[in-house]
Enzyme design. Structure first.
Site, PDB file in Angstrom:
ATOM      1  N   LYS A  51       0.793  -1.190  -0.120  1.00  0.00           N
ATOM      2  CA  LYS A  51       0.055  -0.130  -0.127  1.00  0.00           C
ATOM      3  C   LYS A  51       1.054   1.434   0.127  1.00  0.00           C
ATOM      4  O   LYS A  51       2.050   1.117   0.460  1.00  0.00           O
ATOM      5  CB  LYS A  51      -1.059   0.064   1.203  1.00  0.00           C
ATOM      6  CG  LYS A  51      -0.163  -0.102   2.755  1.00  0.00           C
ATOM      7  CD  LYS A  51      -1.014  -0.387   3.709  1.00  0.00           C
ATOM      8  CE  LYS A  51      -0.354  -0.403   4.979  1.00  0.00           C
ATOM      9  NZ  LYS A  51      -1.001  -1.275   6.020  1.00  0.00           N
ATOM     10  N   ARG A 149     -10.752  -0.040  14.297  1.00  0.00           N
ATOM     11  CA  ARG A 149     -10.406   0.641  13.216  1.00  0.00           C
ATOM     12  C   ARG A 149     -11.462   0.489  11.747  1.00  0.00           C
ATOM     13  O   ARG A 149     -12.408   0.956  11.680  1.00  0.00           O
ATOM     14  CB  ARG A 149      -9.330   0.625  12.563  1.00  0.00           C
ATOM     15  CG  ARG A 149      -8.570   1.502  11.411  1.00  0.00           C
ATOM     16  CD  ARG A 149      -7.365   1.412  11.056  1.00  0.00           C
ATOM     17  NE  ARG A 149      -6.643   0.143  10.409  1.00  0.00           N
ATOM     18  CZ  ARG A 149      -5.624  -0.137  10.178  1.00  0.00           C
ATOM     19  NH1 ARG A 149      -4.451   0.795  10.273  1.00  0.00           N
ATOM     20  NH2 ARG A 149      -5.208  -1.231   9.689  1.00  0.00           N
ATOM     21  N   TYR A 268      16.412  29.734   9.316  1.00  0.00           N
ATOM     22  CA  TYR A 268      15.181  30.563   9.579  1.00  0.00           C
ATOM     23  C   TYR A 268      15.161  30.446  11.054  1.00  0.00           C
ATOM     24  O   TYR A 268      15.467  29.568  11.907  1.00  0.00           O
ATOM     25  CB  TYR A 268      13.860  29.798   9.046  1.00  0.00           C
ATOM     26  CG  TYR A 268      13.839  29.691   7.545  1.00  0.00           C
ATOM     27  CD1 TYR A 268      13.631  30.827   6.781  1.00  0.00           C
ATOM     28  CD2 TYR A 268      13.588  28.572   6.834  1.00  0.00           C
ATOM     29  CE1 TYR A 268      13.332  31.089   5.595  1.00  0.00           C
ATOM     30  CE2 TYR A 268      13.540  28.734   5.373  1.00  0.00           C
ATOM     31  CZ  TYR A 268      13.394  29.890   4.744  1.00  0.00           C
ATOM     32  OH  TYR A 268      12.864  29.852   3.427  1.00  0.00           O
ATOM     33  N   MET A 321      12.695  24.015   2.945  1.00  0.00           N
ATOM     34  CA  MET A 321      11.784  23.203   2.277  1.00  0.00           C
ATOM     35  C   MET A 321      12.910  22.502   1.000  1.00  0.00           C
ATOM     36  O   MET A 321      12.609  21.359   0.795  1.00  0.00           O
ATOM     37  CB  MET A 321      11.027  23.915   1.197  1.00  0.00           C
ATOM     38  CG  MET A 321       9.960  23.482   0.185  1.00  0.00           C
ATOM     39  SD  MET A 321       9.111  24.500  -0.923  1.00  0.00           S
ATOM     40  CE  MET A 321       8.084  25.565   0.318  1.00  0.00           C
TER      41      MET A 321
HETATM   42  C1  LIG Z   1      -0.357  -1.849   7.049  1.00  0.00           C
HETATM   43  C2  LIG Z   1      -1.041  -3.320   7.436  1.00  0.00           C
HETATM   44  C3  LIG Z   1      -0.268  -4.451   7.450  1.00  0.00           C
HETATM   45  C4  LIG Z   1       1.385  -4.277   7.172  1.00  0.00           C
HETATM   46  O1  LIG Z   1       1.869  -3.969   8.502  1.00  0.00           O
HETATM   47  P1  LIG Z   1       3.323  -3.556   8.776  1.00  0.00           P
HETATM   48  O2  LIG Z   1       3.404  -3.102  10.157  1.00  0.00           O
HETATM   49  O3  LIG Z   1       3.868  -2.546   7.858  1.00  0.00           O
HETATM   50  O4  LIG Z   1       4.038  -4.824   8.702  1.00  0.00           O
HETATM   51  C5  LIG Z   1      -0.840  -5.778   7.502  1.00  0.00           C
HETATM   52  N1  LIG Z   1      -2.152  -5.765   7.750  1.00  0.00           N
HETATM   53  C6  LIG Z   1      -3.020  -4.657   7.627  1.00  0.00           C
HETATM   54  C7  LIG Z   1      -4.429  -4.744   7.974  1.00  0.00           C
HETATM   55  C8  LIG Z   1      -2.426  -3.464   7.576  1.00  0.00           C
HETATM   56  O5  LIG Z   1      -3.162  -2.230   7.679  1.00  0.00           O
END
Ligand SMILES: *Cc1c(COP(=O)(O)O)cnc(C)c1O
EC number: 5.1.1.1
Length: 380
Positions: A51, A149, A268, A321
């Site tokens: 992802k 979640r 800055y 930046m």
């Molecule tokens: C992002 C995610 C993972 C991977 O988690 P990591 O800690 O990056 O290995 C696995 N399962 C779900 C449901 C996730 O959202």
């Protein structure tokens, strides 16, 4: 090492690269990390979570490398990411973690994506869409064992099992909230809750482990591992040395070197004041490239470090930046010159270290890796 410039991620093509900062992604290290994780659970399959553009390293090159190494199952967050993945891995099994957005069934089915269904409503919609085209469509089911979640509560498991008659249930999964802390009692509670709920889904493959979960002594590996972070070189066991190989190497070249007197300030707002005559090096990367503003140093607060010619040196003043300054006073003068290369991430400084010194997590460092870097993919 072969450099494949055609493997550059499409998201970067519209953004002109700054030749002064290079992001090198080691696909051989990515594959080695996947193999290391897979080897910890010989009875399970090892998927890859790709992802957010494969945690910032590039969805397409990461997917191609992992698929070529034998990875068959991938997780993305959105249908759009799934479509991108499908274009480079026609035979992969692809799960979409955000589940089934309302009215999204056609889009998912058209790209042969499997939603991770998270409610009775989603199960019903996916089942109804399948009936309308005369097929039971594959999907995963998310059980929420503590994350709060997305997902069905274990109490809803019996109803979910009944509703799932109209779908092809290919996976039942849940997600750890703190598997990186092996002694936290919530891990055992989640494992127990998940296993109890699995009783409602006899014969369905199960998955619980993210990267850190793979390393728990309880070995809650079930049928499928779902690592993300560790694939990309993040440490899944923060209390122990990192077992993973670094995948990203971020280097910037020194644009200029200057000497300032004691009492002068840098950057800055002048938040950093030289306590002695100081030599500074300016690099061409900043928060616009994903270097956190929190990597800055100021009064009473150390920030991140870079490595030049094997010597560590601190970032001083606020990150701009497009620029950041280093205190190179203690490094031999001959090493620090215009064009010299500074490591921000790599063999010496891992994503976890940069994150800790910047007040954030390595996941954020990776997913914010900038678009202006010249990207190189090696080892593919
Ligand atoms: C992002 C995610 C993972 C991977 O988690 P990591 O800690 O990056 O290995 C696995 N399962 C779900 C449901 C996730 O959202």
């Amino acid at each position: 090492m072969r450099i494949d410039r055609s493997a550059r991620a499409p998201t970067n093509e519209s953004v002109p690269a700054r030749a002064v900062a290079t992001l090198c992604v080691d696909l051989a290290a990515l594959v080695a990390n996947w193999r290391l994780l897979a080897a910890r659970a010989p009875g399970a399959d090892c998927a890859a979570v790709v992802k957010a553009d494969a945690y910032g390293i590039g969805l397409e090159p990461a997917t191609r490398a992992l698929a070529a190494a034998g990875c068959r199952t991938f997780f993305v967050a959105t249908a759009g990411e799934g479509e991108r993945l499908r274009a480079v891995a026609p035979r992969a099994i692809v799960y979409v973690l955000e589940g089934l957005p309302q009215g999204g069934a056609f889009t998912l089915a058209a790209a042969r994506l499997r939603p991770v269904l998270a409610s009775l409503e989603e199960i019903g919609e996916w089942g109804a869409f399948g009936r309308s085209i005369g097929r039971r469509l594959p999907a995963a089911l998310q059980l929420d064992t503590g994350m709060n979640r997305l997902g069905l509560s274990p109490r809803e498991a019996p109803a979910a099992a009944a509703a799932a008659q109209d779908i092809e249930l290919t996976l039942v999964m849940s997600h750890f909230i703190c598997a990186q802390w092996p002694d936290d009692p919530r891990n055992a509670r989640q494992i127990a809750a998940f296993e109890a709920a699995l009783g409602c889904f006899p014969g369905a493959p199960a998955s619980l482990c993210n990267s850190s979960g793979v390393f728990l002594s309880e070995k809650p590996h079930h049928d499928l591992l779902r690592p993300g972070y560790a694939l990309y070189g993040g440490n899944p066991t923060p209390l122990c040395p990192n077992p993973m190989r670094p995948v990203v190497r971020l280097e910037a070249s020194v644009l200029a070197v200057r000497e300032i007197a004691a009492g002068e300030t840098v950057g800055y707002d002048g938040v950093w004041t030289a306590a002695r005559p100081t030599r500074l090096a300016t690099l061409g990367l900043g928060y616009g490239d994903g270097l956190p503003a929190g990597a800055s140093s100021g009064p009473g607060r150390a920030g991140a470090e870079a490595v030049i010619g094997g010597y560590r040196c601190p970032l001083v003043g606020r990150v701009s930046m497009d620029f950041v300054m280093l205190d190179v006073t203690d490094i031999p003068e001959a090493i620090v010159h215009r064009g010299a290369s500074a490591e921000i991430l790599g063999e010496t400084i891992g994503v976890d270290e940069l994150a800790a010194r910047s007040g954030t997590i390595g996941y954020e460092i990776l997913t914010r890796l900038g678009r202006r870097y010249e990207r190189r993919y090696i080892g593919g």
